[in-house]
Design an enzyme around this catalytic site. Structure first.
Site, PDB file in Angstrom:
ATOM      1  N   HIS A 265       0.851  -1.199   0.000  1.00 28.90           N
ATOM      2  CA  HIS A 265       0.000   0.000   0.000  1.00 28.90           C
ATOM      3  C   HIS A 265       0.879   1.238   0.000  1.00 28.90           C
ATOM      4  O   HIS A 265       1.954   1.227   0.607  1.00 28.90           O
ATOM      5  CB  HIS A 265      -0.908   0.006   1.244  1.00 28.90           C
ATOM      6  CG  HIS A 265      -2.086   0.887   1.098  1.00 28.90           C
ATOM      7  ND1 HIS A 265      -2.031   2.239   1.343  1.00 28.90           N
ATOM      8  CD2 HIS A 265      -3.357   0.620   0.706  1.00 28.90           C
ATOM      9  CE1 HIS A 265      -3.216   2.761   1.118  1.00 28.90           C
ATOM     10  NE2 HIS A 265      -4.036   1.810   0.725  1.00 28.90           N
ATOM     11  N   ASP A 319      -7.789  -5.321   0.050  1.00 27.14           N
ATOM     12  CA  ASP A 319      -8.231  -6.125  -1.088  1.00 27.14           C
ATOM     13  C   ASP A 319      -7.881  -7.598  -0.966  1.00 27.14           C
ATOM     14  O   ASP A 319      -8.336  -8.407  -1.764  1.00 27.14           O
ATOM     15  CB  ASP A 319      -7.643  -5.550  -2.382  1.00 27.14           C
ATOM     16  CG  ASP A 319      -8.273  -4.213  -2.704  1.00 27.14           C
ATOM     17  OD1 ASP A 319      -9.489  -4.089  -2.492  1.00 27.14           O
ATOM     18  OD2 ASP A 319      -7.560  -3.298  -3.142  1.00 27.14           O
TER      19      ASP A 319
HETATM   20  N1  COA Z   1       3.928  -7.929  -4.097  1.00 26.91           N
HETATM   21  C1  COA Z   1       5.264  -8.004  -4.231  1.00 26.91           C
HETATM   22  N2  COA Z   1       6.081  -6.920  -4.207  1.00 26.91           N
HETATM   23  C2  COA Z   1       5.499  -5.725  -4.027  1.00 26.91           C
HETATM   24  C3  COA Z   1       4.114  -5.577  -3.866  1.00 26.91           C
HETATM   25  C4  COA Z   1       3.319  -6.747  -3.915  1.00 26.91           C
HETATM   26  N3  COA Z   1       1.992  -6.684  -3.796  1.00 26.91           N
HETATM   27  N4  COA Z   1       3.819  -4.270  -3.708  1.00 26.91           N
HETATM   28  C5  COA Z   1       4.984  -3.609  -3.755  1.00 26.91           C
HETATM   29  N5  COA Z   1       5.992  -4.490  -3.960  1.00 26.91           N
HETATM   30  C6  COA Z   1       7.409  -4.164  -4.085  1.00 26.91           C
HETATM   31  C7  COA Z   1       7.700  -3.597  -5.477  1.00 26.91           C
HETATM   32  O1  COA Z   1       7.954  -4.619  -6.408  1.00 26.91           O
HETATM   33  C8  COA Z   1       8.885  -2.716  -5.195  1.00 26.91           C
HETATM   34  O2  COA Z   1      10.023  -3.535  -5.117  1.00 26.91           O
HETATM   35  P1  COA Z   1      11.426  -3.032  -5.727  1.00 26.91           P
HETATM   36  O3  COA Z   1      11.755  -1.801  -4.919  1.00 26.91           O
HETATM   37  O4  COA Z   1      12.332  -4.197  -5.477  1.00 26.91           O
HETATM   38  O5  COA Z   1      11.165  -2.736  -7.157  1.00 26.91           O
HETATM   39  C9  COA Z   1       8.610  -2.175  -3.791  1.00 26.91           C
HETATM   40  O6  COA Z   1       7.717  -3.103  -3.190  1.00 26.91           O
HETATM   41  C10 COA Z   1       7.946  -0.802  -3.814  1.00 26.91           C
HETATM   42  O7  COA Z   1       6.870  -0.816  -4.736  1.00 26.91           O
HETATM   43  P2  COA Z   1       6.051   0.490  -5.174  1.00 26.91           P
HETATM   44  O8  COA Z   1       5.163   0.152  -6.302  1.00 26.91           O
HETATM   45  O9  COA Z   1       6.997   1.626  -5.350  1.00 26.91           O
HETATM   46  O10 COA Z   1       5.267   0.753  -3.841  1.00 26.91           O
HETATM   47  P3  COA Z   1       3.956   1.584  -3.699  1.00 26.91           P
HETATM   48  O11 COA Z   1       3.877   1.904  -2.268  1.00 26.91           O
HETATM   49  O12 COA Z   1       3.869   2.683  -4.655  1.00 26.91           O
HETATM   50  O13 COA Z   1       2.875   0.472  -4.118  1.00 26.91           O
HETATM   51  C11 COA Z   1       0.816  -0.532  -4.584  1.00 26.91           C
HETATM   52  C12 COA Z   1       1.587   0.450  -3.710  1.00 26.91           C
HETATM   53  C13 COA Z   1      -0.545  -0.744  -3.951  1.00 26.91           C
HETATM   54  C14 COA Z   1       0.656   0.025  -6.016  1.00 26.91           C
HETATM   55  C15 COA Z   1       1.584  -1.890  -4.664  1.00 26.91           C
HETATM   56  O14 COA Z   1       1.850  -2.362  -3.362  1.00 26.91           O
HETATM   57  C16 COA Z   1       0.860  -2.939  -5.480  1.00 26.91           C
HETATM   58  O15 COA Z   1       0.953  -2.939  -6.718  1.00 26.91           O
HETATM   59  N6  COA Z   1       0.122  -3.879  -4.803  1.00 26.91           N
HETATM   60  C17 COA Z   1      -0.628  -4.895  -5.479  1.00 26.91           C
HETATM   61  C18 COA Z   1      -1.983  -4.359  -5.923  1.00 26.91           C
HETATM   62  C19 COA Z   1      -2.899  -4.089  -4.755  1.00 26.91           C
HETATM   63  O16 COA Z   1      -3.101  -4.922  -3.876  1.00 26.91           O
HETATM   64  N7  COA Z   1      -3.503  -2.894  -4.781  1.00 26.91           N
HETATM   65  C20 COA Z   1      -4.492  -2.503  -3.788  1.00 26.91           C
HETATM   66  C21 COA Z   1      -4.027  -1.359  -2.956  1.00 26.91           C
HETATM   67  S1  COA Z   1      -5.246  -1.011  -1.715  1.00 26.91           S
END
Ligand code: COA
Length: 388
Positions: A265, A319
């Site tokens: 998140h 989710d």
């Molecule tokens: N599974 C595995 N790795 C994950 C992950 C997940 N669900 N979510 C983040 N990461 C990892 C990324 O791959 C990244 O790794 P890296 O630095 O080695 O490349 C790191 O964590 C940071 O990711 P980032 O996308 O910059 O973090 P964020 O805080 O912007 O991401 C989300 C937030 C929600 C977009 C992301 O966690 C995600 O895509 N989750 C899955 C979709 C989901 O459940 N969305 C609902 C949100 S309520």
């Protein structure tokens, strides 16, 4: 070309940019806490109803008995659809995505409001309630039409949650199912300045009407990076199919840099408090509905993912179990995001109303990196491609 004199910081994604002061929602992402108007989400899930919570978000205080009665009676009176809007929904292609239907139908509602534009707070709230009340009717009418069934008129005197389940199936729902649906609506009603709430706020800042504001929110929620993760999380559980296959799935997905849906998140760097509440209900529903395999698979995926992601701030989010809950309540997968919208309208309209109390048009800037002063070439001299 005018040179840019000050150093420019580009906030791509607007991470950590504050666009307003607010008294609606506080998320403490490090302490696993979420508050609506100062009340913790755990208290609201334990004691409140969606109607009370919507009132709280929009007005700012918990309603008295008579205020709540007035609020729910008004929702009841607004719930039926205008025949023109129902006819419109009947004309949509059956294979339409329900979010596209919802976006178009909410936009159409504005055409049947004799005074969609208003500066008056009372009328703005009234329009918010009109939309809030009609969204369950729109979603269920379309779902029935596409399944070649006749839409069901609202029964009245039911909660938003029970009315939704009733109009979906034609049967008065089991009280436990209604309660779980009600809690799920409370948990999705508000979440500070997320993408769809920001879209609503931008639209509100132009002094547009409530129908345009909520249509912007629905359009933004439509994208898979925002509203679609619960569907994806459920698909993962169905694909894995059995707890014994969870460890291989997770290890393989992470080795291939694939994200585990329902994890991670932007704001929570520990447990999402909504996840904890929904997981409990998912477990109870699974036992009641004889679907323990589904729940056990989700738990096995969670356990493996937590093991592999230990030491990272990636924890289960709302989710990870919401899709399973909506599925066990009898909703088709593509209704999950419309259900999310049905609840989030409370938060969207609360933020729009709050922003309009001291409005400033939202108008950010883009840093221009292109050329200027190019000669306008006659058509026969143009290359037809982008020049370096
Ligand atoms: N599974 C595995 N790795 C994950 C992950 C997940 N669900 N979510 C983040 N990461 C990892 C990324 O791959 C990244 O790794 P890296 O630095 O080695 O490349 C790191 O964590 C940071 O990711 P980032 O996308 O910059 O973090 P964020 O805080 O912007 O991401 C989300 C937030 C929600 C977009 C992301 O966690 C995600 O895509 N989750 C899955 C979709 C989901 O459940 N969305 C609902 C949100 S309520």
């Amino acid at each position: 070309m005018t040179a840019i004199r000050e150093p420019v910081v580009i906030h791509k994604g607007l991470d950590n940019v504050y666009v307003k002061e607010s008294k609606i929602c506080f998320i403490d992402g490090d302490a696993s806490k979420l508050f609506y108007r100062g009340y913790s989400i755990d208290e609201l899930a334990d004691h409140s109803t969606f109607e009370e919570t919507a009132f709280l978000l929009i007005y700012g205080w918990l309603p008295t008995t008579s205020q709540l009665e007035g609020f729910t009676q008004k929702l009841d009176s607004y719930r039926p659809l205008e025949p023109e809007v129902l006819r419109l929904i009947q004309e949509f292609p059956e294979q339409s995505d329900p979010m596209d239907v919802l976006r178009t139908a909410v936009s159409a509602l504005g055409l049947y409001d004799p005074q969609p534009m208003t500066d008056e707070l009372k009328l703005r709230i009234d329009k918010a309630m009109r939309i809030l009340a009609k969204v369950p009717t729109i979603i269920t009418a379309f779902d029935r039409i596409r399944n070649h069934k006749v839409p069901i008129q609202p029964k009245g005197q039911l909660t938003q949650a029970a009315e939704f389940l009733y109009m979906l199936t034609g049967n008065e729902p089991d009280p436990y199912d209604s309660h779980v649906m009600d809690v799920a609506l409370i948990l999705h009603a508000e979440h500070e300045m997320n993408a769809s709430t920001f879209a609503c706020t931008v639209t509100a800042s132009t002094l547009a009407d409530m129908y345009s504001i909520t249509t912007s929110g629905i359009g933004t929620l439509r994208g898979p990076l925002h509203g679609g993760a619960n569907e994806a999380a459920l698909r993962t559980v169905l694909e894995v199919g059995d707890p014994s296959r969870a460890e291989n799935y997770v290890a393989d997905a992470l080795a291939r840099k694939k994200r585990i849906m329902g994890f991670g998140h932007r704001v929570y760097k520990t447990w999402d408090p909504r996840y904890l509440i929904l997981k409990k209900f998912a477990g109870e529903l699974a036992t009641r509905k004889g679907q323990s395999g589904l729940f056990d698979t989700a738990v096995a995926i969670e356990t493996s993912a937590r093991k592999h992601l230990e030491g990272t701030p990636i924890f289960p989010n709302v989710d990870s179990y919401s899709g399973i809950v909506f599925h066990m309540l009898g909703n088709q997968t593509d209704l999950f995001t419309p259900i999310f919208a049905m609840s989030r309208i409370a938060g969207w309209t609360a933020h729009a109303i709050e922003y309009l109390e001291s409005n400033r048009l939202i108008r950010p800037k883009a840093l221009y990196m292109g050329k200027t002063g190019l000669p306008y070439l006659p058509i026969e001299s143009r290359t037809g491609r982008l020049e370096a």
